[in-house]
Write a protein that holds these residues in place. Structure first.
Motif, PDB file in Angstrom:
ATOM      1  N   MET A 168       1.004  -0.874   0.104  1.00 36.23           N
ATOM      2  CA  MET A 168       0.073  -0.377  -0.332  1.00 36.23           C
ATOM      3  C   MET A 168       0.978   1.476  -0.094  1.00 36.23           C
ATOM      4  SD  MET A 168       1.059   0.764   3.465  1.00 36.23           S
ATOM      5  CE  MET A 168      -0.390   1.672   4.750  1.00 36.23           C
ATOM      6  N   GLN A 169       0.313   2.386   0.030  1.00 38.12           N
ATOM      7  CA  GLN A 169       0.813   3.132  -0.138  1.00 38.12           C
ATOM      8  C   GLN A 169       0.655   4.798   1.331  1.00 38.12           C
ATOM      9  OE1 GLN A 169      -0.567   5.584  -3.895  1.00 38.12           O
ATOM     10  NE2 GLN A 169       1.096   4.833  -4.914  1.00 38.12           N
ATOM     11  N   PRO A 170       1.588   4.224   1.996  1.00 33.17           N
ATOM     12  CA  PRO A 170       2.192   4.633   3.428  1.00 33.17           C
ATOM     13  C   PRO A 170       1.547   6.393   3.303  1.00 33.17           C
ATOM     14  CG  PRO A 170       3.958   4.570   2.623  1.00 33.17           C
ATOM     15  CD  PRO A 170       2.863   4.298   1.281  1.00 33.17           C
ATOM     16  N   HIS A 171       1.328   7.001   2.307  1.00 30.03           N
ATOM     17  CA  HIS A 171       1.810   8.389   2.533  1.00 30.03           C
ATOM     18  C   HIS A 171       0.920   9.422   0.980  1.00 30.03           C
ATOM     19  CE1 HIS A 171       3.449  12.119   2.302  1.00 30.03           C
ATOM     20  NE2 HIS A 171       4.183  12.438   3.779  1.00 30.03           N
ATOM     21  N   PRO A 172       0.145   9.766   1.640  1.00 33.67           N
ATOM     22  CA  PRO A 172      -0.088  10.740   0.289  1.00 33.67           C
ATOM     23  C   PRO A 172      -0.137  11.282  -0.659  1.00 33.67           C
ATOM     24  CG  PRO A 172      -0.951  11.827   2.538  1.00 33.67           C
ATOM     25  CD  PRO A 172       0.181  10.624   2.729  1.00 33.67           C
ATOM     26  N   ASP A 173       1.381  12.147   0.348  1.00 28.83           N
ATOM     27  CA  ASP A 173       2.041  13.391  -0.687  1.00 28.83           C
ATOM     28  C   ASP A 173       2.069  12.419  -2.374  1.00 28.83           C
ATOM     29  OD1 ASP A 173       3.328  15.366  -1.792  1.00 28.83           O
ATOM     30  OD2 ASP A 173       2.983  16.003   0.064  1.00 28.83           O
ATOM     31  N   ALA A 174       2.510  12.872  -3.067  1.00 24.54           N
ATOM     32  CA  ALA A 174       2.922  12.668  -4.400  1.00 24.54           C
ATOM     33  C   ALA A 174       4.674  13.219  -5.009  1.00 24.54           C
ATOM     34  CB  ALA A 174       2.469  12.882  -5.514  1.00 24.54           C
ATOM     35  N   GLU A 175       4.845  14.238  -3.723  1.00 27.07           N
ATOM     36  CA  GLU A 175       6.262  15.275  -3.803  1.00 27.07           C
ATOM     37  C   GLU A 175       6.863  13.970  -3.552  1.00 27.07           C
ATOM     38  OE1 GLU A 175       5.759  18.934  -2.956  1.00 27.07           O
ATOM     39  OE2 GLU A 175       4.152  20.043  -3.675  1.00 27.07           O
ATOM     40  N   GLU A 176       8.798  13.861  -4.139  1.00 27.75           N
ATOM     41  CA  GLU A 176       9.341  13.469  -4.090  1.00 27.75           C
ATOM     42  C   GLU A 176      10.211  13.851  -2.368  1.00 27.75           C
ATOM     43  OE1 GLU A 176      13.395  11.075  -5.935  1.00 27.75           O
ATOM     44  OE2 GLU A 176      12.592  13.171  -6.864  1.00 27.75           O
ATOM     45  N   ALA A 177       9.943  15.062  -1.918  1.00 26.52           N
ATOM     46  CA  ALA A 177      11.245  15.169  -1.293  1.00 26.52           C
ATOM     47  C   ALA A 177       9.794  15.266   0.228  1.00 26.52           C
ATOM     48  CB  ALA A 177      11.184  16.714  -0.792  1.00 26.52           C
ATOM     49  N   ALA A 178       8.665  14.906   0.006  1.00 29.79           N
ATOM     50  CA  ALA A 178       7.959  14.241   1.086  1.00 29.79           C
ATOM     51  C   ALA A 178       8.330  12.894   1.190  1.00 29.79           C
ATOM     52  CB  ALA A 178       6.732  15.017   0.409  1.00 29.79           C
ATOM     53  N   LEU A 179       7.894  12.242   0.300  1.00 24.51           N
ATOM     54  CA  LEU A 179       8.305  10.574   0.110  1.00 24.51           C
ATOM     55  C   LEU A 179       9.687   9.810   1.052  1.00 24.51           C
ATOM     56  CD1 LEU A 179       6.640   9.784  -2.350  1.00 24.51           C
ATOM     57  CD2 LEU A 179       5.538   9.343  -0.308  1.00 24.51           C
ATOM     58  N   ASP A 180      10.692  10.892   0.857  1.00 23.38           N
ATOM     59  CA  ASP A 180      12.166  10.564   0.453  1.00 23.38           C
ATOM     60  C   ASP A 180      12.108  10.862   2.688  1.00 23.38           C
ATOM     61  OD1 ASP A 180      13.101  10.006  -1.482  1.00 23.38           O
ATOM     62  OD2 ASP A 180      14.176  11.861  -2.104  1.00 23.38           O
ATOM     63  N   ALA A 181      11.857  12.214   3.068  1.00 19.68           N
ATOM     64  CA  ALA A 181      11.356  12.633   4.840  1.00 19.68           C
ATOM     65  C   ALA A 181      10.406  11.360   4.873  1.00 19.68           C
ATOM     66  CB  ALA A 181      10.499  14.041   4.798  1.00 19.68           C
ATOM     67  N   TYR A 182       9.445  10.398   4.568  1.00 19.56           N
ATOM     68  CA  TYR A 182       8.763   9.692   5.453  1.00 19.56           C
ATOM     69  C   TYR A 182       9.340   8.832   5.044  1.00 19.56           C
ATOM     70  CZ  TYR A 182       5.415   6.111   5.618  1.00 19.56           C
ATOM     71  OH  TYR A 182       4.916   4.943   6.120  1.00 19.56           O
ATOM     72  N   ALA A 183      10.698   7.774   4.529  1.00 19.72           N
ATOM     73  CA  ALA A 183      11.303   6.648   4.610  1.00 19.72           C
ATOM     74  C   ALA A 183      12.397   6.870   5.127  1.00 19.72           C
ATOM     75  CB  ALA A 183      12.370   6.770   3.414  1.00 19.72           C
ATOM     76  N   GLU A 184      12.984   8.236   5.763  1.00 24.41           N
ATOM     77  CA  GLU A 184      13.992   8.491   6.462  1.00 24.41           C
ATOM     78  C   GLU A 184      13.639   8.798   8.225  1.00 24.41           C
ATOM     79  OE1 GLU A 184      17.510   8.732   8.084  1.00 24.41           O
ATOM     80  OE2 GLU A 184      17.597   8.646   5.619  1.00 24.41           O
ATOM     81  N   ARG A 185      12.553   9.419   8.104  1.00 21.66           N
ATOM     82  CA  ARG A 185      11.601   8.943   9.696  1.00 21.66           C
ATOM     83  C   ARG A 185      11.449   7.356   9.680  1.00 21.66           C
ATOM     84  NH1 ARG A 185       8.907  12.896   7.783  1.00 21.66           N
ATOM     85  NH2 ARG A 185       6.777  12.006   7.201  1.00 21.66           N
ATOM     86  N   ALA A 186      11.217   6.583   8.294  1.00 22.13           N
ATOM     87  CA  ALA A 186      10.351   5.385   9.107  1.00 22.13           C
ATOM     88  C   ALA A 186      11.551   4.542   9.003  1.00 22.13           C
ATOM     89  CB  ALA A 186      10.185   4.822   7.890  1.00 22.13           C
ATOM     90  N   ARG A 187      13.218   5.161   8.674  1.00 21.44           N
ATOM     91  CA  ARG A 187      14.910   4.804   9.020  1.00 21.44           C
ATOM     92  C   ARG A 187      14.678   4.907  10.581  1.00 21.44           C
ATOM     93  NH1 ARG A 187      18.015   1.186   7.029  1.00 21.44           N
ATOM     94  NH2 ARG A 187      19.871   2.539   7.184  1.00 21.44           N
ATOM     95  N   ARG A 188      14.988   6.032  11.058  1.00 25.05           N
ATOM     96  CA  ARG A 188      15.266   5.674  12.499  1.00 25.05           C
ATOM     97  C   ARG A 188      14.125   5.556  13.590  1.00 25.05           C
ATOM     98  NH1 ARG A 188      15.098  11.831  11.211  1.00 25.05           N
ATOM     99  NH2 ARG A 188      13.222  12.095  10.736  1.00 25.05           N
ATOM    100  N   ILE A 189      12.630   4.584  13.033  1.00 25.27           N
ATOM    101  CA  ILE A 189      12.184   3.768  13.779  1.00 25.27           C
ATOM    102  C   ILE A 189      12.657   2.765  13.841  1.00 25.27           C
ATOM    103  CG2 ILE A 189      10.044   3.209  14.543  1.00 25.27           C
ATOM    104  CD1 ILE A 189       9.122   6.366  13.310  1.00 25.27           C
ATOM    105  N   ASP A 190      12.719   2.027  12.554  1.00 23.04           N
ATOM    106  CA  ASP A 190      12.792   0.468  12.176  1.00 23.04           C
ATOM    107  C   ASP A 190      14.064   0.793  11.402  1.00 23.04           C
ATOM    108  OD1 ASP A 190      13.774  -2.119  11.954  1.00 23.04           O
ATOM    109  OD2 ASP A 190      11.372  -2.101  10.528  1.00 23.04           O
ATOM    110  N   PRO A 191      15.578   1.081  11.708  1.00 22.74           N
ATOM    111  CA  PRO A 191      17.154   0.663  11.352  1.00 22.74           C
ATOM    112  C   PRO A 191      17.157  -0.748  10.723  1.00 22.74           C
ATOM    113  CG  PRO A 191      17.477   0.574  13.271  1.00 22.74           C
ATOM    114  CD  PRO A 191      16.032   0.379  13.707  1.00 22.74           C
TER     115      PRO A 191
END
Length: 108
Positions: free
Chosen positions: A64-87
């Motif tokens: 599924m798409q976990p983040h509704p935004d379609a801007e690359e910077a927002a998706l990269d920020a989401y992925a970085e936050r997810a990596r901080r939570i789950d290394p």
């Protein structure tokens, strides 16, 4: 996932390469049991999408798409936050002119 994550990611990369896309592992996580985010980019059209594995109420695994935004910077920020939570998290980016994700499992 039934396969170890490193094998599953290798298969995804191979499918994408055979399809003419340009896949890359952006962040490598745990080889045996890491979760995966798949970012799909169509630079020509300026389109981007992010997919994460999830489990439905009936137990079926889907993407599924976990983040509704379609801007690359927002998706990269989401992925970085997810990596901080789950290394142990993997991030795979697929650059494809047709915007294909190459996932063989169900996509919601």
């Amino acid at each position: 996932m039934l396969l170890s994550t490193d094998i599953w990611v290798s298969a995804l990369i191979r499918r994408a390469e055979l399809g003419g896309a340009f896949p890359v592992v952006v962040k490598r996580g745990d080889a045996k049991a890491g979760a995966v985010l798949v970012k799909v980019v169509d630079r020509r059209a300026g389109a981007v999408a992010l997919y994460a594995e999830a489990t439905r109420g009936d137990g079926e695994r889907v993407w599924m798409q976990p983040h509704p935004d379609a801007e690359e910077a927002a998706l990269d920020a989401y992925a970085e936050r997810a990596r901080r939570i789950d290394p142990d998290l993997w991030v795979v980016e697929i650059d494809d002119v047709k915007g294909r994700h190459f996932l063989t499992e169900a996509v919601a």
